[in-house]
Design an enzyme around this catalytic site. Structure first.
Site, short mmCIF file in Angstrom:
data_model
loop_
_atom_site.label_atom_id
_atom_site.label_comp_id
_atom_site.label_asym_id
_atom_site.label_seq_id
_atom_site.Cartn_x
_atom_site.Cartn_y
_atom_site.Cartn_z
N ASP A 1 -2.47 -7.84 4.19
CA ASP A 1 -3.86 -7.95 3.73
C ASP A 1 -4.78 -7.58 4.89
O ASP A 1 -4.69 -8.17 5.97
CB ASP A 1 -4.14 -9.39 3.28
CG ASP A 1 -5.44 -9.52 2.52
OD1 ASP A 1 -6.41 -8.80 2.84
OD2 ASP A 1 -5.50 -10.36 1.60
N THR B 1 7.99 0.85 1.30
CA THR B 1 7.74 -0.37 0.55
C THR B 1 7.21 0.04 -0.83
O THR B 1 6.91 1.20 -1.08
CB THR B 1 6.69 -1.25 1.24
OG1 THR B 1 5.39 -0.67 1.05
CG2 THR B 1 6.97 -1.39 2.74
N ASP C 1 -1.97 1.38 4.85
CA ASP C 1 -2.79 2.48 4.36
C ASP C 1 -4.24 2.27 4.75
O ASP C 1 -5.09 3.13 4.49
CB ASP C 1 -2.69 2.58 2.84
CG ASP C 1 -3.33 1.38 2.17
OD1 ASP C 1 -2.94 0.23 2.53
OD2 ASP C 1 -4.20 1.55 1.30
N GLU D 1 10.78 -9.43 8.22
CA GLU D 1 9.60 -8.83 7.60
C GLU D 1 8.69 -9.94 7.13
O GLU D 1 9.10 -10.82 6.36
CB GLU D 1 9.98 -7.94 6.41
CG GLU D 1 8.75 -7.27 5.79
CD GLU D 1 9.05 -6.47 4.52
OE1 GLU D 1 8.17 -5.71 4.08
OE2 GLU D 1 10.17 -6.62 3.96
N TYR E 1 4.26 -0.77 -2.12
CA TYR E 1 2.89 -0.33 -1.94
C TYR E 1 2.84 1.07 -1.33
O TYR E 1 2.05 1.92 -1.75
CB TYR E 1 2.13 -1.29 -1.02
CG TYR E 1 1.52 -2.47 -1.72
CD1 TYR E 1 0.72 -2.31 -2.85
CD2 TYR E 1 1.72 -3.76 -1.24
CE1 TYR E 1 0.14 -3.40 -3.49
CE2 TYR E 1 1.15 -4.86 -1.87
CZ TYR E 1 0.36 -4.67 -2.99
OH TYR E 1 -0.20 -5.76 -3.62
N GLU E 2 3.67 1.29 -0.34
CA GLU E 2 3.68 2.57 0.35
C GLU E 2 3.97 3.72 -0.61
O GLU E 2 3.31 4.77 -0.56
CB GLU E 2 4.72 2.53 1.46
CG GLU E 2 4.81 3.79 2.29
CD GLU E 2 5.79 3.65 3.43
OE1 GLU E 2 5.96 4.63 4.19
OE2 GLU E 2 6.40 2.57 3.58
#
Length: 212
Positions: free
Chosen positions: A118, A192, A154, A44, A194-195
């Site tokens: 990013d 994750t 996203d 990853e 963020y997810e």
């Protein structure tokens, strides 16, 4: 992801060379020796605080995982998780994900995860996007024949750009999801940090898998 400097991070990293590599050039071509078993190798790029990579290692013990992170304080948070979970198929790397050719041999990796990278939305920063052609060249070098790239984001702009960039590079798409959490893939999905945050707000999550 920006995290304030944590004074405990450096001592923790220094104390656990068995778990986190800070000089990956020395391990090039020898990554399997870091694990208990020789198994398919998945990496990853930009693991953040390590939620995804640790959960994947726990869910798939038949795969060896490496989480790569450039920020020391963030990598140290992931290291704490890894030390708690004590997974024999997980290693961490403190390094720049843009230099993969220096860390892995030709065909050493089976799969790459790009999670919530990013988006670099400005045109002048296009070469920094992790699906720009120079990055794809690096992935092609380290991946085995038919090795897989999996991307989640996203950001619709980055997703659309990635579809075009990867198509132009000649990758073959295995799956494309425009709303991952409302798809057949949702049950198997590992989130994750963020997810989870974005999906809780009702934002769509995009995903693709492709191979060279």
């Amino acid at each position: 992801m920006r995290v304030r400097n944590k004074p405990w991070a450096e001592p923790l990293i220094a104390a656990h060379p068995e778990m986190i590599i800070t000089d990956p050039i020395q391990i090039k071509g020898k990554w399997q020796k870091r694990f208990k078993k020789v198994q398919p190798l998945h990496i990853e790029i930009g693991m953040g605080k390590g939620q995804f990579i640790t959960k994947m290692a726990a869910k798939y013990p038949e795969v060896n995982f490496i989480g790569i992170e450039i920020q020391r304080s963030v990598a140290a948070i992931a290291l704490k998780k890894a030390l708690t979970d004590k997974l024999p198929n997980l290693q961490l790397m403190l390094a720049d994900g843009g230099d993969l050719n220096e860390y892995f041999n030709d065909g050493e990796v089976d799969q790459i995860y790009l999670n919530f990278s990013d988006p670099w939305p400005k045109k002048r920063h296009i070469k920094r996007r992790l699906t720009y052609k120079t990055f794809l060249q690096g992935y092609q070098y380290i991946l085995k024949s038919h090795g897989v790239i999996e991307l989640k984001t996203d950001n619709q702009g980055l997703f659309e750009y990635s579809l075009v960039s990867m198509n132009n590079f000649g990758l073959q798409f295995d799956a494309v999801f425009l709303d991952l959490h409302h798809s057949k893939e949702a049950d198997q999905n590992v989130e994750t940090e963020y997810e989870h945050k974005f999906s809780e707000k009702g934002q769509r999550i995009f995903k693709l898998t492709a191979h060279f």
